[in-house]
Scaffold this active site. Sequence first.
Site, PDB file in Angstrom:
ATOM      1  N   ILE A 175      -4.255  10.629  42.585  1.00  0.00           N
ATOM      2  CA  ILE A 175      -4.959  10.479  43.873  1.00  0.00           C
ATOM      3  C   ILE A 175      -5.064   8.994  44.238  1.00  0.00           C
ATOM      4  O   ILE A 175      -4.748   8.594  45.367  1.00  0.00           O
ATOM      5  CB  ILE A 175      -6.353  11.146  43.807  1.00  0.00           C
ATOM      6  CG1 ILE A 175      -6.203  12.653  43.577  1.00  0.00           C
ATOM      7  CG2 ILE A 175      -7.139  10.868  45.085  1.00  0.00           C
ATOM      8  CD1 ILE A 175      -7.492  13.387  43.252  1.00  0.00           C
TER       9      ILE A 175
ATOM     10  N   ARG B 252     -16.079  12.122  41.219  1.00  0.00           N
ATOM     11  CA  ARG B 252     -17.159  12.936  40.651  1.00  0.00           C
ATOM     12  C   ARG B 252     -18.475  12.197  40.870  1.00  0.00           C
ATOM     13  O   ARG B 252     -18.540  10.972  40.712  1.00  0.00           O
ATOM     14  CB  ARG B 252     -16.966  13.194  39.153  1.00  0.00           C
ATOM     15  CG  ARG B 252     -15.909  14.231  38.809  1.00  0.00           C
ATOM     16  CD  ARG B 252     -16.296  15.656  39.211  1.00  0.00           C
ATOM     17  NE  ARG B 252     -15.274  16.635  38.886  1.00  0.00           N
ATOM     18  CZ  ARG B 252     -14.279  17.036  39.702  1.00  0.00           C
ATOM     19  NH1 ARG B 252     -14.181  16.549  40.917  1.00  0.00           N
ATOM     20  NH2 ARG B 252     -13.413  17.944  39.293  1.00  0.00           N
TER      21      ARG B 252
ATOM     22  N   ASP C 282     -17.980  12.521  48.779  1.00  0.00           N
ATOM     23  CA  ASP C 282     -17.577  13.936  48.826  1.00  0.00           C
ATOM     24  C   ASP C 282     -18.124  14.646  47.595  1.00  0.00           C
ATOM     25  O   ASP C 282     -17.912  15.848  47.426  1.00  0.00           O
ATOM     26  CB  ASP C 282     -16.042  14.021  48.861  1.00  0.00           C
ATOM     27  CG  ASP C 282     -15.535  15.445  49.071  1.00  0.00           C
ATOM     28  OD1 ASP C 282     -16.073  16.135  49.962  1.00  0.00           O
ATOM     29  OD2 ASP C 282     -14.627  15.872  48.341  1.00  0.00           O
TER      30      ASP C 282
ATOM     31  N   GLU D  19     -24.788  17.851  42.554  1.00  0.00           N
ATOM     32  CA  GLU D  19     -24.217  18.757  43.558  1.00  0.00           C
ATOM     33  C   GLU D  19     -24.235  20.225  43.147  1.00  0.00           C
ATOM     34  O   GLU D  19     -24.202  21.116  43.999  1.00  0.00           O
ATOM     35  CB  GLU D  19     -22.798  18.331  43.940  1.00  0.00           C
ATOM     36  CG  GLU D  19     -21.744  18.524  42.852  1.00  0.00           C
ATOM     37  CD  GLU D  19     -20.340  18.134  43.323  1.00  0.00           C
ATOM     38  OE1 GLU D  19     -20.170  17.029  43.857  1.00  0.00           O
ATOM     39  OE2 GLU D  19     -19.428  18.960  43.144  1.00  0.00           O
TER      40      GLU D  19
ATOM     41  N   HIS E 154     -17.847  18.238  48.778  1.00  0.00           N
ATOM     42  CA  HIS E 154     -16.720  18.451  47.873  1.00  0.00           C
ATOM     43  C   HIS E 154     -15.591  19.232  48.555  1.00  0.00           C
ATOM     44  O   HIS E 154     -15.160  20.287  48.087  1.00  0.00           O
ATOM     45  CB  HIS E 154     -17.185  19.177  46.594  1.00  0.00           C
ATOM     46  CG  HIS E 154     -16.356  18.814  45.398  1.00  0.00           C
ATOM     47  ND1 HIS E 154     -16.914  18.525  44.179  1.00  0.00           N
ATOM     48  CD2 HIS E 154     -15.020  18.674  45.241  1.00  0.00           C
ATOM     49  CE1 HIS E 154     -15.947  18.239  43.315  1.00  0.00           C
ATOM     50  NE2 HIS E 154     -14.794  18.322  43.937  1.00  0.00           N
ATOM     51  N   GLN E 155     -15.140  18.690  49.666  1.00  0.00           N
ATOM     52  CA  GLN E 155     -14.078  19.367  50.424  1.00  0.00           C
ATOM     53  C   GLN E 155     -12.766  18.598  50.405  1.00  0.00           C
ATOM     54  O   GLN E 155     -11.823  18.960  51.120  1.00  0.00           O
ATOM     55  CB  GLN E 155     -14.534  19.619  51.873  1.00  0.00           C
ATOM     56  CG  GLN E 155     -14.663  18.355  52.720  1.00  0.00           C
ATOM     57  CD  GLN E 155     -15.019  18.656  54.160  1.00  0.00           C
ATOM     58  OE1 GLN E 155     -16.160  18.980  54.478  1.00  0.00           O
ATOM     59  NE2 GLN E 155     -14.052  18.552  55.062  1.00  0.00           N
TER      60      GLN E 155
ATOM     61  N   PHE F  33     -10.404  18.624  48.449  1.00  0.00           N
ATOM     62  CA  PHE F  33      -9.249  19.454  48.055  1.00  0.00           C
ATOM     63  C   PHE F  33      -8.881  20.493  49.118  1.00  0.00           C
ATOM     64  O   PHE F  33      -7.863  21.174  48.972  1.00  0.00           O
ATOM     65  CB  PHE F  33      -9.577  20.213  46.752  1.00  0.00           C
ATOM     66  CG  PHE F  33     -10.574  21.323  46.969  1.00  0.00           C
ATOM     67  CD1 PHE F  33     -11.915  21.052  47.100  1.00  0.00           C
ATOM     68  CD2 PHE F  33     -10.154  22.639  47.094  1.00  0.00           C
ATOM     69  CE1 PHE F  33     -12.833  22.072  47.345  1.00  0.00           C
ATOM     70  CE2 PHE F  33     -11.059  23.669  47.335  1.00  0.00           C
ATOM     71  CZ  PHE F  33     -12.400  23.371  47.461  1.00  0.00           C
TER      72      PHE F  33
HETATM   73  P1  NAI Z   1      -5.491  11.290  37.236  1.00  0.00           P
HETATM   74  O1  NAI Z   1      -5.789  11.706  35.843  1.00  0.00           O
HETATM   75  O2  NAI Z   1      -4.101  11.423  37.776  1.00  0.00           O
HETATM   76  O3  NAI Z   1      -5.933   9.763  37.448  1.00  0.00           O
HETATM   77  C1  NAI Z   1      -7.127   9.218  36.959  1.00  0.00           C
HETATM   78  C2  NAI Z   1      -6.829   7.762  36.624  1.00  0.00           C
HETATM   79  O4  NAI Z   1      -8.068   7.119  36.310  1.00  0.00           O
HETATM   80  C3  NAI Z   1      -5.916   7.587  35.402  1.00  0.00           C
HETATM   81  O5  NAI Z   1      -4.800   6.791  35.760  1.00  0.00           O
HETATM   82  C4  NAI Z   1      -6.812   6.900  34.368  1.00  0.00           C
HETATM   83  O6  NAI Z   1      -6.116   6.010  33.531  1.00  0.00           O
HETATM   84  C5  NAI Z   1      -7.784   6.176  35.272  1.00  0.00           C
HETATM   85  N1  NAI Z   1      -9.040   5.787  34.640  1.00  0.00           N
HETATM   86  C6  NAI Z   1      -9.765   6.443  33.702  1.00  0.00           C
HETATM   87  N2  NAI Z   1     -10.879   5.757  33.401  1.00  0.00           N
HETATM   88  C7  NAI Z   1     -10.843   4.624  34.165  1.00  0.00           C
HETATM   89  C8  NAI Z   1     -11.708   3.512  34.284  1.00  0.00           C
HETATM   90  N3  NAI Z   1     -12.840   3.411  33.576  1.00  0.00           N
HETATM   91  N4  NAI Z   1     -11.365   2.533  35.172  1.00  0.00           N
HETATM   92  C9  NAI Z   1     -10.231   2.622  35.871  1.00  0.00           C
HETATM   93  N5  NAI Z   1      -9.363   3.666  35.802  1.00  0.00           N
HETATM   94  C10 NAI Z   1      -9.672   4.637  34.943  1.00  0.00           C
HETATM   95  O7  NAI Z   1      -6.524  12.094  38.149  1.00  0.00           O
HETATM   96  P2  NAI Z   1      -6.417  12.406  39.715  1.00  0.00           P
HETATM   97  O8  NAI Z   1      -5.669  13.676  39.935  1.00  0.00           O
HETATM   98  O9  NAI Z   1      -5.984  11.188  40.432  1.00  0.00           O
HETATM   99  O10 NAI Z   1      -7.949  12.732  40.034  1.00  0.00           O
HETATM  100  C11 NAI Z   1      -8.951  11.739  39.944  1.00  0.00           C
HETATM  101  C12 NAI Z   1     -10.298  12.420  40.030  1.00  0.00           C
HETATM  102  O11 NAI Z   1     -10.461  12.954  41.332  1.00  0.00           O
HETATM  103  C13 NAI Z   1     -10.446  13.642  39.097  1.00  0.00           C
HETATM  104  O12 NAI Z   1     -10.885  13.251  37.818  1.00  0.00           O
HETATM  105  C14 NAI Z   1     -11.470  14.473  39.798  1.00  0.00           C
HETATM  106  O13 NAI Z   1     -12.726  14.130  39.274  1.00  0.00           O
HETATM  107  C15 NAI Z   1     -11.394  14.026  41.258  1.00  0.00           C
HETATM  108  N6  NAI Z   1     -10.965  15.087  42.167  1.00  0.00           N
HETATM  109  C16 NAI Z   1     -11.729  15.348  43.270  1.00  0.00           C
HETATM  110  C17 NAI Z   1     -11.374  16.315  44.171  1.00  0.00           C
HETATM  111  C18 NAI Z   1     -12.185  16.597  45.404  1.00  0.00           C
HETATM  112  O14 NAI Z   1     -12.011  17.671  46.020  1.00  0.00           O
HETATM  113  N7  NAI Z   1     -13.048  15.702  45.843  1.00  0.00           N
HETATM  114  C19 NAI Z   1     -10.177  17.148  43.935  1.00  0.00           C
HETATM  115  C20 NAI Z   1      -9.401  16.750  42.789  1.00  0.00           C
HETATM  116  C21 NAI Z   1      -9.807  15.778  41.922  1.00  0.00           C
END
Ligand code: NAI
Length: 331
Positions: free
Chosen positions: A155, A234, A258, A263, A295-296, A298
């Site tokens: 993301i 989150r 979001d 929540e 939380h929308q 997605f």
């Molecule tokens: P991802 O796993 O592809 O990327 C997360 C990145 O954060 C990784 O590259 C990791 O190395 C990095 N990271 C971990 N700890 C860190 C720190 N302390 N400082 C800097 N970088 C750090 O995950 P993705 O798919 O990009 O999703 C990210 C988050 O988005 C998910 O964990 C989830 O909580 C949230 N999310 C929210 C949604 C929504 O509807 N609002 C939907 C999908 C995900």
Amino acid sequence: MKIAVFSTKDYDRQYFSKVERRDAIKLKFFDVPLKKDTVSLAEGYEGVCVFVNDHLDREVIDALASYNIRLIALRCAGFNNVDLKAAEKNDITVVRVPAYSPEAVAEHALALILTLNRKTHKAYNRIREGNFSLERLIGFDVHKKTVGVIGTGKIGAHFCRITKGLGCKVLATDFYPSEELKSYGIQYVEQSELVKQADIISLHCPLNEHTHHLINEDTLSVMKDGVMLINTSRGGLIDTSAVIEALKSGKVGYLGIDVYEQEEQLFFQDLSESVIQDDQITRLISFPNVLITAHQGFLTAEALTEIATTTIGNIEDFMKGKSSDNVVRSS
Ligand code: NAI
């Protein structure tokens, strides 16, 4: 395989019904979330399918194991709500949908930024009431601003590309810097530098014991006055009490979220006729420069299709005993 699907909404039923393999997989939809009080509904099923605010702590997982549940199929990417060690101890497989539409969430972060900045939500309401005044609608050019991106996974990487495309200077932090992003001109810096320099900070890292309250009194104190803070990741990444103080002092000039720490008690429900008991969300709602969505991030047709397709695929793989990268293990 019989699967109890928790926290279901009409859109879940709609999108799962398009890909459901009724011969092999029988889905039973429950509106309620999976938690201690509702776990008994899982009795008689072989697996559960859950979402972001289902609460799978040790107690719930022990109960699932006692009903011979063998699979927890998360229909989301994050897995901070599952006690993975308890699942492993009980020999329950946990699978997830690692990427359903990173673009959807990154675009939602952009929507929060542009709405907060250009106040289109306020203009919409004004004009419906015949108020065509422009007073108090001044925004700023996002072009040439410094954007700080914490977490450049799927993301965050897309969000970097979007903001680069807007003409921003993009700073990023991640344990695993991306060569591809660097080649687009994204600069990796220490988090301490990023929070000092950015005009807009967007959080895209997962919630875990290291990132809980990543944004706290100390990190907020060094940010630019009037900084815009965006969280689509989150809720627990932000210390809500600290951000409320920072909004009151003007340190945070805009907050777009979001996700919210508490929540679980609020989101995905219509509470419009209820007295909200959470004083922190009501305080946040009261600020004119705070924009909250429930939380929308997605919630696009493409993401819902991908969630349903991958979840059914994950269940099929489990049934066939096929190994999969979508299995989540405790590290
Ligand atoms: P991802 O796993 O592809 O990327 C997360 C990145 O954060 C990784 O590259 C990791 O190395 C990095 N990271 C971990 N700890 C860190 C720190 N302390 N400082 C800097 N970088 C750090 O995950 P993705 O798919 O990009 O999703 C990210 C988050 O988005 C998910 O964990 C989830 O909580 C949230 N999310 C929210 C949604 C929504 O509807 N609002 C939907 C999908 C995900």
